[in-house]
Design an enzyme around this catalytic site. Structure first.
Site, mmCIF file in Angstrom:
data_model
loop_
_atom_site.group_PDB
_atom_site.id
_atom_site.type_symbol
_atom_site.label_atom_id
_atom_site.label_comp_id
_atom_site.label_asym_id
_atom_site.label_seq_id
_atom_site.Cartn_x
_atom_site.Cartn_y
_atom_site.Cartn_z
ATOM 1 C CD GLU A 176 15.074 2.805 -52.814
ATOM 2 O OE1 GLU A 176 14.536 3.566 -52.030
ATOM 3 O OE2 GLU A 176 16.277 2.902 -53.152
ATOM 4 C CG LEU A 178 20.630 23.536 -61.235
ATOM 5 C CD1 LEU A 178 20.306 24.837 -61.951
ATOM 6 C CD2 LEU A 178 20.449 22.353 -62.203
ATOM 7 C CE LYS A 179 21.126 21.602 -51.627
ATOM 8 N NZ LYS A 179 19.922 20.750 -51.540
ATOM 9 C CG HIS A 218 5.656 11.803 -48.356
ATOM 10 N ND1 HIS A 218 5.104 10.568 -48.118
ATOM 11 C CD2 HIS A 218 6.983 11.614 -48.443
ATOM 12 C CE1 HIS A 218 6.065 9.671 -48.071
ATOM 13 N NE2 HIS A 218 7.217 10.280 -48.270
ATOM 14 C CG ASP A 247 14.057 2.218 -40.063
ATOM 15 O OD1 ASP A 247 12.957 1.819 -39.661
ATOM 16 O OD2 ASP A 247 14.618 3.244 -39.627
HETATM 17 N N1 GLN Z 1 13.650 5.621 -38.983
HETATM 18 C C1 GLN Z 1 13.688 6.429 -40.156
HETATM 19 C C2 GLN Z 1 12.971 7.756 -39.901
HETATM 20 O O1 GLN Z 1 12.034 7.765 -39.186
HETATM 21 C C3 GLN Z 1 13.043 5.743 -41.339
HETATM 22 C C4 GLN Z 1 13.170 6.576 -42.572
HETATM 23 C C5 GLN Z 1 12.656 5.924 -43.830
HETATM 24 O O2 GLN Z 1 11.814 5.078 -43.808
HETATM 25 N N2 GLN Z 1 13.143 6.346 -44.942
HETATM 26 O O3 GLN Z 1 13.336 8.780 -40.424
#
Ligand code: GLN
Ligand code: ZN
Length: 757
Positions: A609, A24-25, A698, A603
């Site tokens: 989440e 499907l992807k 984004h 990170d």
């Molecule tokens: N160091 C990761 C990046 O720059 C952090 C990604 C994230 O926050 N999801 O892609």
């Protein structure tokens, strides 16, 4: 009417739909690119549905979930069903174009916002409910799929997201009141749907109400009682199976049981897995018992599950066996894994194997334990094999953790660290940096594919990655950034990359799980004690550092995020597993420091989440999450600067924990919320440095210098210049090099302008 429907005995609440080979992807992406016609996409979709249903019937389920297929997302499908698409896409004539415009946006329209489906790694589209919203029934999809199922002779049970869940997960727009205020209107549309389904001869309908067993809605019990009494009293309707999942029993579940619905689904693996004690309200219901975990990949303890089922049988009218939730959240089948040792394989169950477990349990419940004694023996043997598998019990790792924890796992005081770091790094005020990744160019993707197919060897791959790193360092020097990164070309995924190098993890070959739309991830399986046989990132980072006099940040993924994006062992507390991952990351920070790296970023984008759904569980989670982060970052000297990065969320509930992480510098998504997060951080007592993201990565949009400068000035109202860093919202890997170059040029110029005052 309804009460005469035959009860079913074995089912699942839903299934994956992206295709065992991600068919499907591929079809979706071709359709979006204009490379195939709608008819071809529809035919791929229809054959996936047909194969899914056929295999579920063949495996022995006697009620099959239908309408769980989706071209993108089930919440979006429900918005279409209820006439609740955002008005901005209403002008688009073609129904599929309109659907995809709501999902992905188009030249004129912003897409719906996307957010996590409860505490899973699936993301749904957040429906928008405006003040003028008029709900109308648009049942073409569900009726179409039922028609197909009927033609195939499938005992089909349509699945619909319930009205309480739909509204609770939607958001009010244009000044509308909270969506749940519209519940009364919306329930009438469901009433209409139920009558229609009855007309079509449908015996059972599944209505999903997971919010009823979470703390998302305060008056869930009252809403459940009102809604399902109304629907239950309809003169003409199918039997209603109200499914709850992702939470333990709640008041709302008891309220639901007081309504006329015929069946209730309970998740018996969520939370603490409290035993299903007698529930008087369930006495006249079909209880659909979710004893097989639908969202993790461990084999079910059949003996224990059968015990729970038998106990439940004492307090219900009758009991059906089910997965705890849709198997959307696990890969299709273990059969697609060739590289799995027998011991580990014996402990796993993916989607298809879970169906077999459900069927076996239903048989055991009906015909007696002895009819499934072989299955039980195999399950017991698999569970027992864990105790003797040395990979699950590394005494050395456990001792090292205890010793570090006993010594406090603490760094020096923050002001002493700040002075030591400033003496070493000599950074200007408002230092500029980025979050880690640079665009994943086609050269990178080609190199990875060629390495996989054997066309190039590891040495050639390394040479190409180093060339990428050199390019990214050069670009950053030209741009005049203060703290550089290597760009992460060698990482396909920030968790998988580490999982592949750590002991205790298994990286699947084909274990794809839908993340959103056509996007899939392959979560690694964390099955054993975690160890780091050798450094994982030191060579790449020191290579990058060798090319520049500016500091290069080492780049690691934190323990909470590694857990959040993996399937994690369930034979010990998450806190213990997190500490093991933390130790591996700590070892890496120490090696980076020894190699001369002065700044290391750990990170934790998934900190929010993993926050449990029930309030009572939140504090304990935040405690171990913070402990794990501190364990991973407290092995370095005061003069080594620790950064962390957080994104993807509203930080409200975790803001205190962010302060407790005590990173020297925290970069945090903020552009969309206009720096508000800074006041929240101050209020939580946070006094270290912070880099609120000054533009949203984004979007392809390039932010202007003045716009960034204005945000920085706004930030300076909340934090002093010594504390403020300048960076984008997140990593740049999804953007093009041109977009990144322009945006960062503006970012550096804005920082310079604001420094001048
Ligand atoms: N160091 C990761 C990046 O720059 C952090 C990604 C994230 O926050 N999801 O892609
Ligand atoms: Zn991020």
């Amino acid at each position: 009417m309804s009460t005469t429907a035959t009860p079913f005995s074995a089912t699942i609440l839903g299934s994956p739909r992206i295709g065992p080979k991600r068919e499907l992807k591929r079809a979706l992406e071709k359709y979006w690119a204009g490379r195939i016609e709608r008819a071809e996409l529809e035919s791929v979709a229809a054959s996936l549905r047909r194969d899914t249903w056929e295999s579920l019937v063949a495996a022995g389920l006697d009620s099959i979930p239908v309408n769980t297929f989706s071209y993108y997302d089930q919440m979006l499908d429900t918005a279409v069903l209820l006439g609740a698409l955002p008005t901005r896409v209403n002008g688009i004539a073609d129904d599929l174009d309109r659907y995809f415009a709501a999902a992905r946006g188009d030249d004129e329209n912003a897409p719906l916002e996307m957010t996590k489906w409860f505490d899973t790694n699936y993301h749904y589209l957040v429906p928008e409910i405006g003040p003028e919203a008029i709900f109308t029934l648009n049942p073409a999809k569900v009726l179409g799929e039922l028609e197909e199922a009927r033609a195939q002779g499938i005992p089909a049970r349509p699945v619909i997201v319930g009205p309480i869940t739909f509204l609770a997960l939607s958001k009010a727009v244009d000044g509308a009141e909270a969506p749940l205020a519209r519940l009364g209107d919306l329930v009438e549309v469901y009433a209409e749907l139920l009558e229609l389904l009855a007309d079509k001869g449908i015996e059972w309908v599944q209505i999903d109400e997971p919010v009823l067993v979470t703390d998302i809605v305060d008056n869930a019990a009252e809403l459940a009682e009102r809604t399902y009494t109304r629907l239950g009293e309809l003169a003409k309707r199918p039997s209603v199976f109200a499914a709850t999942y992702f939470g333990e029993r709640s008041d709302a579940l008891a309220a639901l049981a007081r309504t006329p619905v015929e069946a209730i689904g309970v998740d018996l693996v969520a939370g603490t897995g409290a035993a299903p004690a007698a529930v008087p309200e369930l006495a006249d219901k079909l209880v659909v018992a979710g004893v097989v975990d639908g969202r993790n990949i461990w084999r079910t303890d059949l003996e224990a599950a059968l015990g729970s089922l038998s106990k439940l049988l004492g307090s219900a009218k009758t009991v059906a066996v089910s997965t705890s939730c849709s198997t959307l959240h696990v890969p299709y089948t273990l059969d697609a894994e060739n590289d799995l040792d027998a011991a580990l394989r014996s402990r796993l169950a993916f989607g298809f194997e879970k169906v077999a477990e459900v069927v076996a349990l239903a048989r055991g419940l009906k015909d007696g334990r002895e009819t499934i004694s072989a299955e039980i023996a195999a399950s017991n043997a698999a569970l027992e094999s864990r105790t003797s598998d040395p990979r699950l019990h590394n005494g050395q790792v456990r001792e090292r953790i205890s010793a570090i924890v006993a010594s406090g796992a603490k760094r020096g005081p923050a002001d002493r660290r700040r002075a030591a770091q400033q003496g070493r790094l000599k950074l200007p005020a408002l230092p500029t940096t980025t979050i880690g990744s640079y665009p994943q160019t086609s050269a990178i993707r080609i190199a990875r594919a060629e390495l996989r197919s054997g066309k190039i060897d590891a040495a050639e791959y390394e040479r190409r990655m180093k060339a990428e790193i050199a390019d990214v360092i050069k670009l950053q020097e030209q741009l005049g950034l203060d703290v550089l990164v290597h760009g992460e070309p060698e990482r396909n995924d920030m968790v998988q990359y580490f999982a592949e190098q750590l002991d205790g993890f298994f990286a699947t070959q084909n274990g794809w799980v839908q993340s959103y739309g056509s996007r899939c991830v392959r979560p690694p399986i964390l099955y054993g004690d975690v160890g780091r046989p050798e450094p994982m990132t030191v060579e790449w980072i020191t290579y990058a550092q060798s090319l520049t006099a500016k500091p290069v940040k080492g780049m690691l993924t934190g323990p909470v995020t590694i857990l959040a994006w993996s399937f994690v062992r369930d034979d010990q507390p998450l806190a213990d597993t997190a500490a093991q991952v933390a130790l591996a990351i700590r070892d890496e920070t120490v090696d980076l420091q020894a190699a001369g790296i002065a700044i290391i970023q750990v990170d934790e984008p998934a900190l929010r989440e993993l926050l449990p759904l029930r309030s009572k569980d939140k504090e304990a989670y935040l405690n171990w999450a913070v402990d794990a982060f501190r364990l991973s970052t407290s092995g370095v000297d005061d003069s080594t600067q620790i950064h962390t990065h957080l994104c993807y969320s509203e930080f409200g509930e975790v803001i205190g924990a962010i302060a407790d992480l005590d990173a020297d510098v925290t970069s945090i998504e903020a552009a969309r919320s206009h720096m508000e997060v800074l006041d929240d951080l101050n209020a939580a007592g946070f006094s270290n440095s912070v880099g609120p993201g000054v533009y949203d990565i984004h979007s392809p949009r390039v932010p202007g210098v003045e716009e960034i400068a204005a945000l920085l000035r706004e930030a300076l109202d909340a934090v002093t210049a010594e504390r403020l860093w300048v960076n984008p919202d997140c990593g740049l890997k999804t953007r093009t090099t041109d977009e990144v170059t322009e945006s960062l040029k503006h970012l550096v110029a804005a920082a310079a302008e604001v420094r001048r005052g």
